[in-house]
Design a protein around this motif. Structure first.
Motif, PDB file in Angstrom:
ATOM      1  N   ARG A   1      46.796  44.317  34.597  1.00 28.73           N
ATOM      2  CA  ARG A   1      46.950  45.021  35.872  1.00 28.73           C
ATOM      3  C   ARG A   1      45.669  45.786  36.200  1.00 28.73           C
ATOM      4  O   ARG A   1      45.192  45.758  37.326  1.00 28.73           O
ATOM      5  CB  ARG A   1      48.143  45.963  35.773  1.00 28.73           C
ATOM      6  N   ASP A   2      45.103  46.410  35.195  1.00 31.89           N
ATOM      7  CA  ASP A   2      43.839  47.123  35.411  1.00 31.89           C
ATOM      8  C   ASP A   2      42.720  46.149  35.772  1.00 31.89           C
ATOM      9  O   ASP A   2      41.922  46.406  36.663  1.00 31.89           O
ATOM     10  CB  ASP A   2      43.442  47.901  34.148  1.00 31.89           C
ATOM     11  N   ALA A   3      42.699  45.030  35.034  1.00 35.11           N
ATOM     12  CA  ALA A   3      41.655  44.039  35.287  1.00 35.11           C
ATOM     13  C   ALA A   3      41.763  43.520  36.718  1.00 35.11           C
ATOM     14  O   ALA A   3      40.762  43.362  37.417  1.00 35.11           O
ATOM     15  CB  ALA A   3      41.780  42.884  34.298  1.00 35.11           C
ATOM     16  N   ALA A   4      42.990  43.291  37.173  1.00 38.47           N
ATOM     17  CA  ALA A   4      43.192  42.791  38.544  1.00 38.47           C
ATOM     18  C   ALA A   4      42.666  43.812  39.538  1.00 38.47           C
ATOM     19  O   ALA A   4      41.987  43.457  40.502  1.00 38.47           O
ATOM     20  CB  ALA A   4      44.675  42.519  38.780  1.00 38.47           C
ATOM     21  N   ALA A   5      42.948  45.086  39.292  1.00 35.96           N
ATOM     22  CA  ALA A   5      42.503  46.128  40.216  1.00 35.96           C
ATOM     23  C   ALA A   5      40.980  46.192  40.248  1.00 35.96           C
ATOM     24  O   ALA A   5      40.380  46.307  41.311  1.00 35.96           O
ATOM     25  CB  ALA A   5      43.088  47.474  39.795  1.00 35.96           C
ATOM     26  N   ARG A   6      40.367  46.078  39.075  1.00 33.90           N
ATOM     27  CA  ARG A   6      38.900  46.120  39.035  1.00 33.90           C
ATOM     28  C   ARG A   6      38.292  44.906  39.720  1.00 33.90           C
ATOM     29  O   ARG A   6      37.277  44.992  40.396  1.00 33.90           O
ATOM     30  CB  ARG A   6      38.424  46.201  37.589  1.00 33.90           C
ATOM     31  N   LEU A   7      38.953  43.772  39.532  1.00 34.18           N
ATOM     32  CA  LEU A   7      38.474  42.540  40.159  1.00 34.18           C
ATOM     33  C   LEU A   7      38.538  42.674  41.679  1.00 34.18           C
ATOM     34  O   LEU A   7      37.584  42.363  42.398  1.00 34.18           O
ATOM     35  CB  LEU A   7      39.363  41.385  39.684  1.00 34.18           C
TER      36      LEU A   7
END
Lengths: 266, 213, 213
Positions: free
Chosen positions: A129-135
Motif C-alpha cells: 500500500r505504501d509502495a503504491a502511494a509512492r508510485l
C-alpha cells in the motif's frame, strides 16, 4: 438492506482510495463504514495502524479484540456483513482462544504461528500500500512531465530491391513454353476384335450346343493378350446383343462371377 | 551560444526530438545508419541537465520530456490522467515489486479477490502485460510491467522502484510461508542458544518475540 | 554542461516543447502568468542555434522543429531485398523473349491472367518499361525490358538469352507434368519396395529386400 454497506471486494471504495485509513480516528470510536474497506485484511490493517506502533510490534490480541468489537457493533446495528468479514471474525475468535490456551494443549500449527502469519500478511499488505502511494506520487508522464506536444514523427519509406536470378528467369520461360506447348496425342495401332466378328463368332458357337458355356470359352484361343482384352469386351457386348434379340440367355451367379450363356430355347 | 555539437549528436538529438514514441538506442542507431549512438545519448543527457526539457531513459527507451520541477506550470486544465482505483494502484504496485506474479499471488497479498476489471484497466493502460505462464499445476498466467509503465512513472528501470531495496532487505517481498519458516528457524536457534525459555511461552510473549525478529 | 538557464527561459522552453501547436508570445505569456517572454524566446533561439533542433518563429507563432539541415532524417528510405514471385518471373521472361508485348499477349503465352500487381512489380524493379502502344484496335500498351534488366541478369544483350533449342537440351522444356509424373513413379516404386517388407518382416524378407534394392 442497504447494499452499499456490503463490503464487496473492490467494486466499492474505488473513488476514495486514500481510504478510511487516513480518516480521523478516535481509537475506540469506530465508525461503521464497511464500504470503505477492501476486505477483512484491509480492515485489520487499518485497525492495526491505529495502534500507532510498528506493525512488527503490533499486539495481535488487542487487534483481534478490536476487530471482533467492530463486527459485533455492525451486527448490533443489523448491518449486512459480507461473508468474508464473518469468516475472518470466526477465525480470529478461534485464534484468540488458542492464544489463551496453555501452549502444551495447542495443536499444530500453533497459535503463535497463526498470529505471526497474520502479522506477516499485514506487513506485506502495508508495504504494498505504501509502495503504491509512492508510485502514484511520482512525476508521472502526462500529468507532471510531458512528451513533445507535436512531434514531426519519423517516417520510413520502404523501398523494395527486387531480386531474381538468370536461372530463375530462363527456367520460368521454359516452364511456360512447356506448359502451353500444343500436345499431340498418338494412338498406337492395336489388334482389335470388332463387334461384328464377335457377334458372328458367338452366335455360331451357340448354335453348336445347348449347354451353358462360360463367356471365356467363346474367345479365340491362343490370342495375343491385347487382342484377348478386346475380344472379351466385344464378346460381352455381342452376348448382351444376342440376349436382347432373344437368341441367348445370360446367367451370372454372383457379382463378378463367371458370366454364362446358352442358346435360348426356341 | 554554446559550442556546436558534433553531427552525430545533432542527428540523435533531432531523431529523438522528432520521434512520436520513445526509442531504443538500437532503433535510433538503425535510423541513423548503424552509428554507435550511446555516447551521443549520454552527451545529450548532460547537455539538457538543468534545462526546461530533458533526455531520459525509461526501460531501455529514450525520449525527451519536460523537466519534472516545472510540473506546476505545465499541469493543464486538460483532464487529469485517469484516476486509478485503490484496487488498481495496489495491484499495479504488487505486480511491479513482485513481477512476474500470478493473480492468485496478488490476491494472497491483498486478501481479496481481484475484480475482473482491475487487471483489465492496467492491461489497457499498457502498464502491465501477460508475461507467460507459471509452470505449476494449472499453469496460471503471470503478469509483469511494461516499458510504458516505467516511462509513465519516470523510472529508468525496475531498480528505481521507490523503496525496492529496503523492501527486499526486510524480506517483505518474500511470500509469507518463506518468511515464516525463516523466522521459525531463527527463533529455534535463538531458543537453543539462550537455553530453555520455552517452558513459559504464552500469548504475552508474542510481542517480545516480535522484537527479536 | 552549460550554465543553467533562468527559470523563465526553462518555463518557456518546456511550454513550447509540450505545446500541441505553435504558440504566440502572448499565449506563452498568458500561460506563464503574464511574464515578458520575448527575451526568453530570443535566448532560446540563440541557445538552439547550431543544435539538432531549433526554436523558430513563423507568422508570429513560435515552435520547436528539427534543424532544417537534418530534415532528411525525418523521412528515410529503407531498402528491402525481395524475391520476385513466380508469376512475376514468368511475366518478365515472356517480356524478355517476346518484347515488345502487350498484356494480352503475355496472358496468351502464360495461359493465365496476369494480376495487376505483377507488372507493377516489374516496372517498380526498373526491369520493364512501357514501350508505346500497339497500333491495333484498343491500342494496347506494350512492354519491353530496360538496360537495368540486362545489367541485373548479367546480359550484354537480349541475344544472350538461351534459345528454345538450348532450353530443350537443358531439359527446361520438359512439360512440368512429365517431370512430376516421373517423380511420383519413382516415389511409388520405393514405397512398394519397402511396403513388401513391412507386411512380413522377418530375417528372410530382409534378404529379398536386399535383392530388390
Amino acid at each position: 438492506m442497504n447494499q452499499d454497506l456490503i463490503a464487496n471486494e473492490e467494486t466499492v471504495a474505488s473513488e476514495d482510495w486514500a481510504g478510511p485509513a487516513s480518516a480521523p480516528s478516535e481509537n475506540e470510536a469506530l465508525y461503521l463504514e464497511l464500504d470503505g474497506w477492501e476486505g477483512p485484511l484491509d480492515l485489520l490493517l487499518d485497525l492495526a495502524r491505529r495502534q500507532k506502533v510498528d506493525l512488527r510490534r503490533i499486539s495481535i490480541l488487542s487487534l483481534v479484540d478490536q476487530y471482533l468489537t467492530y463486527i459485533e457493533r455492525a451486527e448490533a446495528l443489523r448491518l449486512e456483513l459480507a461473508a468474508d468479514y464473518l469468516v475472518m471474525a470466526a477465525w480470529l475468535a478461534y485464534l484468540k482462544s488458542s492464544l489463551m490456551l496453555p501452549r502444551e494443549v495447542q495443536e499444530e500449527p500453533s497459535a503463535e504461528e497463526l498470529a505471526m502469519r497474520l502479522q506477516l500478511r499485514l506487513q506485506r499488505l502495508a508495504a504494498m500500500r505504501d509502495a503504491a502511494a509512492r508510485l502514484m506520487g511520482r512525476d508521472r508522464l502526462g500529468r507532471d512531465v510531458f512528451l513533445r506536444g507535436a512531434p514531426e514523427g519519423l517516417k520510413v519509406d520502404r523501398k523494395n530491391r527486387w531480386q531474381s536470378e538468370w536461372f530463375d528467369l530462363v527456367q520460368a520461360y521454359g516452364q511456360v513454353k512447356a506448359r502451353t506447348a500444343p500436345v499431340v496425342h498418338m494412338v498406337r495401332d492395336r489388334m482389335v476384335m470388332t463387334l461384328d466378328s464377335a457377334l458372328s463368332r458367338v452366335s455360331s458357337m451357340l448354335g453348336v450346343t445347348l449347354d451353358w458355356m462360360e463367356l471365356r470359352e467363346f474367345l479365340p484361343p491362343h490370342a495375343d493378350p491385347r487382342l484377348r482384352k478386346s475380344a472379351l469386351a466385344s464378346s460381352f457386348v455381342a452376348a448382351l446383343e444376342l440376349a436382347r434379340m432373344g437368341k441367348a440367355e445370360l446367367a451370372q451367379d454372383e457379382v463378378f462371377g463367371p458370366l454364362r450363356l446358352r442358346r435360348a430355347a426356341a | 551560444m554554446t559550442e556546436r555539437p558534433d553531427d552525430l549528436v545533432r542527428a540523435v538529438e533531432a531523431t529523438l526530438f522528432a520521434a512520436e514514441a520513445p526509442m531504443t538506442a538500437e532503433a535510433i542507431s538503425t535510423h541513423l545508419g548503424g552509428a554507435d549512438v550511446k555516447p551521443a545519448l549520454h552527451e545529450l543527457v548532460a547537455h539538457y541537465s538543468g534545462r526546461g526539457i530533458a533526455v531520459v531513459e525509461r526501460g531501455g527507451r529514450w525520449h525527451f520530456q519536460t523537466a519534472a520541477d516545472l510540473a506546476h506550470l505545465l499541469r493543464r486544465e486538460r483532464e487529469e490522467s485517469r484516476r486509478l482505483s485503490r484496487a488498481a494502484t495496489e495491484t499495479l504496485a504488487i505486480i511491479a515489486y513482485h513481477e512476474p506474479v500470478s493473480r492468485a499471488e496478488i490476491e494472497a497479498i491483498r486478501g481479496v479477490q481481484t475484480a475482473k476489471g482491475t487487471l483489465d484497466v492496467l492491461l489497457e493502460a499498457g502498464w502491465v502485460r501477460v508475461a507467460g505462464r507459471r509452470e505449476v499445476p494449472g499453469r496460471p498466467v503471470i503478469f509483469a510491467t511494461t516499458p510504458e509503465f516505467l516511462a509513465h512513472f519516470g523510472l529508468s528501470s525496475r531498480k528505481d522502484l521507490p523503496g525496492l531495496d529496503e523492501l527486499k532487505a526486510a524480506g517483505l517481498l518474500d511470500p509469507v510461508d518463506d518468511a515464516l519458516e525463516e523466522m521459525m528457524t531463527a527463533a529455534e536457534k535463538s531458543v537453543e542458544a539462550s537455553g530453555d525459555t520455552s517452558a513459559d511461552f504464552g500469548p504475552d510473549s508474542l510481542e517480545s518475540e516480535d522484537e527479536s525478529a
